[in-house]
Design an enzyme around this catalytic site. Structure first.
Site, PDB file in Angstrom:
ATOM      1  N   CYS A 104       0.840  -1.198   0.000  1.00 67.09           N
ATOM      2  CA  CYS A 104       0.000   0.000   0.000  1.00 67.09           C
ATOM      3  C   CYS A 104       0.879   1.254   0.000  1.00 67.09           C
ATOM      4  O   CYS A 104       1.616   1.470  -0.956  1.00 67.09           O
ATOM      5  CB  CYS A 104      -0.999  -0.038   1.154  1.00 67.09           C
ATOM      6  SG  CYS A 104      -2.357   1.153   0.928  1.00 67.09           S
ATOM      7  N   HIS A 213      -3.785  -4.127  -0.353  1.00 71.55           N
ATOM      8  CA  HIS A 213      -3.345  -4.706   0.917  1.00 71.55           C
ATOM      9  C   HIS A 213      -3.215  -6.216   0.734  1.00 71.55           C
ATOM     10  O   HIS A 213      -4.200  -6.957   0.865  1.00 71.55           O
ATOM     11  CB  HIS A 213      -4.345  -4.377   2.028  1.00 71.55           C
ATOM     12  CG  HIS A 213      -4.228  -2.979   2.539  1.00 71.55           C
ATOM     13  ND1 HIS A 213      -3.292  -2.618   3.483  1.00 71.55           N
ATOM     14  CD2 HIS A 213      -4.918  -1.856   2.223  1.00 71.55           C
ATOM     15  CE1 HIS A 213      -3.413  -1.321   3.740  1.00 71.55           C
ATOM     16  NE2 HIS A 213      -4.383  -0.836   2.985  1.00 71.55           N
ATOM     17  N   GLU A 215      -2.069  -8.362   2.670  1.00 76.21           N
ATOM     18  CA  GLU A 215      -2.408  -9.089   3.896  1.00 76.21           C
ATOM     19  C   GLU A 215      -3.908  -9.200   4.123  1.00 76.21           C
ATOM     20  O   GLU A 215      -4.346  -9.977   4.975  1.00 76.21           O
ATOM     21  CB  GLU A 215      -1.740  -8.413   5.098  1.00 76.21           C
ATOM     22  CG  GLU A 215      -2.408  -7.159   5.616  1.00 76.21           C
ATOM     23  CD  GLU A 215      -2.193  -5.911   4.771  1.00 76.21           C
ATOM     24  OE1 GLU A 215      -2.697  -4.840   5.162  1.00 76.21           O
ATOM     25  OE2 GLU A 215      -1.526  -5.998   3.713  1.00 76.21           O
TER      26      GLU A 215
END
Length: 233
Positions: A104, A213, A215
């Site tokens: 990001c 993102h 994750e």
């Protein structure tokens, strides 16, 4: 998830892979750590994950991740506030060629400058700048900002090791109002569409970054993180 060799081979032959997750004070560190722990466990990879504000941890690491969320300027200030961190990153990533992943705003910091809340220098590791988005639908209507939610990835470099096992059109989770502008086509790994093409993933040599993102991007993000642990650029 991990292919033969790579980080798994290192963990068997030379102990745990040392992974530094740099904390610039901008959040999302716990979710990054949980995702990394999950892929390491599923892949059978011994990884020592250190979430850190210390430059020496970056110098000691085998691999480095720089997460970030919020504004470009704030993330850069947070990075600059860590004594010796920018110098350690440059030494480890640029001089020594250690695998690096920006996530990001961590990806955005790889660019030459950011234009959010004024002009702020980036690390200048990739071409381009981080500029405000101005997305419009096909009928000319303005699209809302930030771009927030799931969007499809279109692979510009499907043979790149970090995209192994990531299908064309796989979805990732985005939250951003600024994006890479003026980047190099040679450094574009994947794009998405939000009122026009948006750089979703960039990279060259031992560097890579995801605007989304990773994750929080389900199986697509976990696959990319797994590939990163195994990556030998």
């Amino acid at each position: 998830m991990v292919p033969p060799g790579g980080a798994a081979a290192r963990s068997r032959e030379g102990g745990a892979v040392k992974l530094a997750v740099v904390d610039p004070g901008s959040g999302n560190l716990a979710s990054v750590r949980r995702a990394l722990e999950r892929v390491a466990r599923e892949d059978g990879v011994a990884v020592e994950i250190r979430v850190t504000t210390e430059a020496q941890d970056v110098r000691d690491a085998d691999r480095i991740i720089l997460p970030g969320q919020g504004a470009f300027a704030a993330c850069r200030r947070g990075l600059d506030a860590l004594p010796g961190m920018v110098e350690a990153l440059t030494e480890a990533v640029i001089d020594e060629g250690k695998p690096f992943l920006g996530i990001c705003v961590g990806m955005q910091l790889m660019a030459g400058r950011g234009l959010e809340h004024g002009e702020t220098p980036g690390l200048a590791w990739i071409a381009g700048e981080i500029a405000p988005m101005d997305p419009h639908a096909a009928d000319g209507a303005e699209l809302p900002l930030p771009q927030m939610g799931w969007n499809a990835l279109h692979r510009a470099a499907p043979a790149h090791p970090l995209l192994a096992g990531v299908a064309e059109g796989g979805h990732a989770y985005f939250v951003h109002s600024y994006a890479l502008s003026g980047g190099s086509a040679a450094e574009l790994l994947a794009s998405t569409d939000y009122g026009g093409p948006v750089a979703a993933m960039v990279g060259r040599d031992n560097l890579a970054g995801t605007q989304f993102h990773a994750e929080k991007s389900g199986q697509v993000g976990l696959r990319i993180l797994s590939n990163f642990l195994a990556w030998r650029p």
